[in-house]
Design a protein around this motif. Structure first.
Motif, short mmCIF file in Angstrom:
data_model
loop_
_atom_site.label_atom_id
_atom_site.label_comp_id
_atom_site.label_asym_id
_atom_site.label_seq_id
_atom_site.Cartn_x
_atom_site.Cartn_y
_atom_site.Cartn_z
N TYR A 239 0.81 -1.21 0.00
CA TYR A 239 0.00 0.00 0.00
C TYR A 239 0.85 1.27 0.00
CZ TYR A 239 -3.67 -3.32 1.06
OH TYR A 239 -4.54 -4.39 0.99
N PHE A 240 2.17 1.12 -0.02
CA PHE A 240 3.05 2.28 -0.14
C PHE A 240 3.18 2.66 -1.62
CE2 PHE A 240 4.35 1.13 4.15
CZ PHE A 240 4.66 2.37 4.71
N PRO A 241 3.63 3.90 -1.92
CA PRO A 241 3.82 4.29 -3.32
C PRO A 241 4.82 3.39 -4.03
CG PRO A 241 3.90 6.21 -1.88
CD PRO A 241 3.92 5.02 -0.98
N ASP A 242 4.61 3.20 -5.32
CA ASP A 242 5.57 2.43 -6.11
C ASP A 242 6.93 3.12 -6.06
OD1 ASP A 242 3.66 0.58 -6.87
OD2 ASP A 242 3.07 1.73 -8.65
N GLY A 243 7.96 2.33 -5.89
CA GLY A 243 9.31 2.88 -5.82
C GLY A 243 9.73 3.32 -4.44
N MET A 244 8.85 3.26 -3.47
CA MET A 244 9.19 3.62 -2.09
C MET A 244 9.24 2.36 -1.25
SD MET A 244 7.11 6.14 0.53
CE MET A 244 7.57 6.24 2.27
N GLU A 245 10.34 2.17 -0.57
CA GLU A 245 10.47 0.98 0.27
C GLU A 245 9.48 1.04 1.42
OE1 GLU A 245 14.39 0.33 1.63
OE2 GLU A 245 15.27 0.19 -0.38
N ARG A 246 9.08 -0.14 1.85
CA ARG A 246 8.15 -0.22 2.98
C ARG A 246 8.81 0.37 4.23
NH1 ARG A 246 3.65 -2.41 4.36
NH2 ARG A 246 3.30 -2.74 6.58
N GLN A 247 8.04 1.15 4.98
CA GLN A 247 8.52 1.78 6.21
C GLN A 247 7.81 1.20 7.43
OE1 GLN A 247 10.94 4.39 6.01
NE2 GLN A 247 10.99 3.75 3.86
N GLN A 248 8.52 1.22 8.56
CA GLN A 248 7.86 0.87 9.83
C GLN A 248 7.94 2.08 10.75
OE1 GLN A 248 9.40 -2.49 12.04
NE2 GLN A 248 7.79 -2.33 13.59
N PHE A 249 6.85 2.83 10.81
CA PHE A 249 6.80 4.02 11.66
C PHE A 249 6.42 3.66 13.10
CE2 PHE A 249 5.37 5.74 7.40
CZ PHE A 249 6.62 6.28 7.09
N TYR A 250 5.48 2.76 13.24
CA TYR A 250 4.94 2.45 14.56
C TYR A 250 5.65 1.24 15.14
CZ TYR A 250 1.49 1.05 18.10
OH TYR A 250 0.87 0.70 19.26
N ARG A 251 6.25 1.43 16.29
CA ARG A 251 6.96 0.35 16.99
C ARG A 251 6.42 0.28 18.42
NH1 ARG A 251 11.57 -0.97 13.99
NH2 ARG A 251 12.00 0.52 12.29
N PRO A 252 5.41 -0.53 18.65
CA PRO A 252 4.79 -0.59 19.98
C PRO A 252 5.75 -1.10 21.04
CG PRO A 252 4.04 -2.41 18.60
CD PRO A 252 4.82 -1.50 17.71
N VAL A 253 5.53 -0.64 22.26
CA VAL A 253 6.36 -1.06 23.38
C VAL A 253 5.76 -2.32 24.01
CG1 VAL A 253 7.08 1.31 23.84
CG2 VAL A 253 5.07 0.38 25.01
N GLU A 254 6.55 -2.95 24.86
CA GLU A 254 6.09 -4.17 25.54
C GLU A 254 5.43 -3.81 26.87
OE1 GLU A 254 6.17 -7.60 24.98
OE2 GLU A 254 6.42 -6.99 22.90
N ARG A 255 4.50 -2.83 26.82
CA ARG A 255 3.82 -2.41 28.04
C ARG A 255 2.33 -2.23 27.75
NH1 ARG A 255 8.48 0.65 28.05
NH2 ARG A 255 7.45 2.47 27.13
N GLY A 256 1.52 -2.60 28.73
CA GLY A 256 0.09 -2.37 28.61
C GLY A 256 -0.51 -3.03 27.38
#
Length: 428
Positions: A391-408
């Motif tokens: 679902y990212f634009p063509d030619g753009m590598e996949r990104q991981q913006f959200y990195r949840p913590v191990e809490r709650g």
């Protein structure tokens, strides 16, 4: 016939106890000691222009006057509240005349932050050429209220509110001058210091009020409260105190120190802060520092905000206190906040990349012919409800913006993300 204040004993106590030398100044040893900035200047026999920044009643005016005496400079006091450009011109002309005959001038400007930027610029040439040694006094943060050109030509020195030891010294001096002890027991003495809130001038005025009481019993904290009024907290709702205390509240919550957070909120309310401002900032905290670690936090914040608006003060303030306790004890995560910031950075860097064709709608035949929507896989039609498409634009590598913590609750969110990542890799 004598007139008011003609006799020394008729002058206000604060004036009678005004220090006659720098070593009598209390509470500012970090500046006036041999290793302090003013101590070093005096030791070297050279005084440069300075800004004295501190709360009311900490000795700014007294220090300026004594610095002039110590360095044999003519003391020229000026208040920015009552003075304008014409007054400044007269002062500078007189200082030029004194300089011509070898006499220096210490220009003391009280409330210097009240001069506008253009007026502050007017000091620059006379400070640079040594016509005057400028000593400005302010209760406001100089970095906000004074222009950069003036700050670059002065040294900002921070004075402290008077602590317990300094106030003890003032009581001892006052009792020695009055010739008798104050009618206070240990608790009453401590309460008197608390009422002053670090303001030496106000503290001496309280002492003077006590010294005029008719003979009576020794006062405890309760008895003292009946005969004198508490000083209003030093808190400007639109200036630095406002930002300092909300910062203290926010960081105490972030550090999960619920009791400290309650204290700082109480300080703000006691100083007259708008409770709705506190409610808004607590709601911001719920989404910025807790986020999905506890999705209920923002709901609690909105509920407390609504309760306060319905009940008003003082009943509604209990809802804010309850919210502070909830937020302070909740699991913390800024993962959503950081994910959004990272996504915004990426959006700015990648400019106007279009979405991939397969996720574009094709409402017209021409768009279908151009390939809009071609190859799109409807996730609900998949056996596991997940297509794994890009679902990212063509030619753009996949990104991981959200990195949840191990809490709650974010621990559970992380498990979901890991599940979809495995499926995405499998569907490749």
């Amino acid at each position: 016939m004598t007139t008011l204040f003609e006799r020394p004993e008729d002058r206000p106590l604060a004036d009678r106890l005004r220090p006659a030398s720098l070593d009598q100044v209390v509470g500012q040893d970090h500046l006036l000691g041999a290793d302090g900035p003013l101590g070093r200047m005096l030791g070297a026999g050279r005084l440069t222009s300075i800004i004295l920044w501190g709360p009311p009643g900490c000795g700014k005016t007294t220090i300026a006057r004594l610095l002039a005496e110590r360095t044999n400079l003519h003391f020229e006091p000026l208040s920015a509240v009552f003075s304008g450009v014409a007054d400044l011109r007269k002062v500078f002309e007189a200082a030029k005349g004194r300089k011509a005959v070898g006499q220096g001038t210490l220009l003391f400007v009280d409330e210097i932050h009240r001069f506008n930027r253009a007026q502050q610029d007017g000091f620059l040439p006379f400070v640079e050429d040594g016509t005057v040694v400028l000593v400005g006094a302010t209760t406001e943060n100089p970095s906000f209220e004074l222009n950069g050109a003036l700050l670059s030509r002065t040294q900002v020195l921070v004075l402290k509110r008077l602590d317990e030891a300094a106030l003890d010294a003032l009581i001892d001096r006052a009792e020695a001058l009055l010739g008798h002890a104050l009618p206070l027991d240990k608790d009453g003495r401590a309460a008197l210091q608390a009422m002053a809130d670090g303001d030496g001038r106000y503290f001496l005025n309280l002492i003077e009020a006590l010294s005029t009481l008719p003979p009576g019993p020794v006062l405890d904290a309760g008895g003292l409260a009946q005969v004198v009024q508490k000083r209003a907290p030093a808190y400007d709702k639109d200036r630095e105190g406002h930002y300092n205390l909300i910062s203290a509240l926010h960081k105490s919550l972030r550090g999960s120190d619920t009791d400290a957070a309650l204290y700082w909120m109480a300080r703000m309310l006691d100083g007259g802060e708008d409770p709705l401002f506190i409610a808004r900032r607590l709601t911001r905290f719920a989404v910025e520092d807790i986020g999905l670690a506890d999705p209920g936090a923002v709901q609690q914040a909105l509920a407390a905000w609504d309760v306060y608006e319905r009940l008003g003060s003082p009943e509604g303030e209990l809802a804010l206190a309850q919210l502070v306790i909830y937020l302070g004890t909740a699991p913390k995560s800024n993962a959503a906040y950081m994910a959004f910031k990272a996504a915004m950075r990426s959006a700015k860097q990648t400019g106007s990349l279009t979405p991939p064709m397969h996720i574009l709608n094709a409402p017209t035949k021409m768009m279908k012919d151009l390939g809009y929507g071609q190859g799109y896989q409807y996730d609900h039609d998949q056996a596991d409800g997940f297509s794994g498409q890009n679902y990212f634009p063509d030619g753009m590598e996949r990104q991981q913006f959200y990195r949840p913590v191990e809490r709650g609750f974010e621990r559970e969110v992380g498990k979901r993300l890991e599940y979809w990542a495995r499926l995405r890799a499998k569907k490749g």
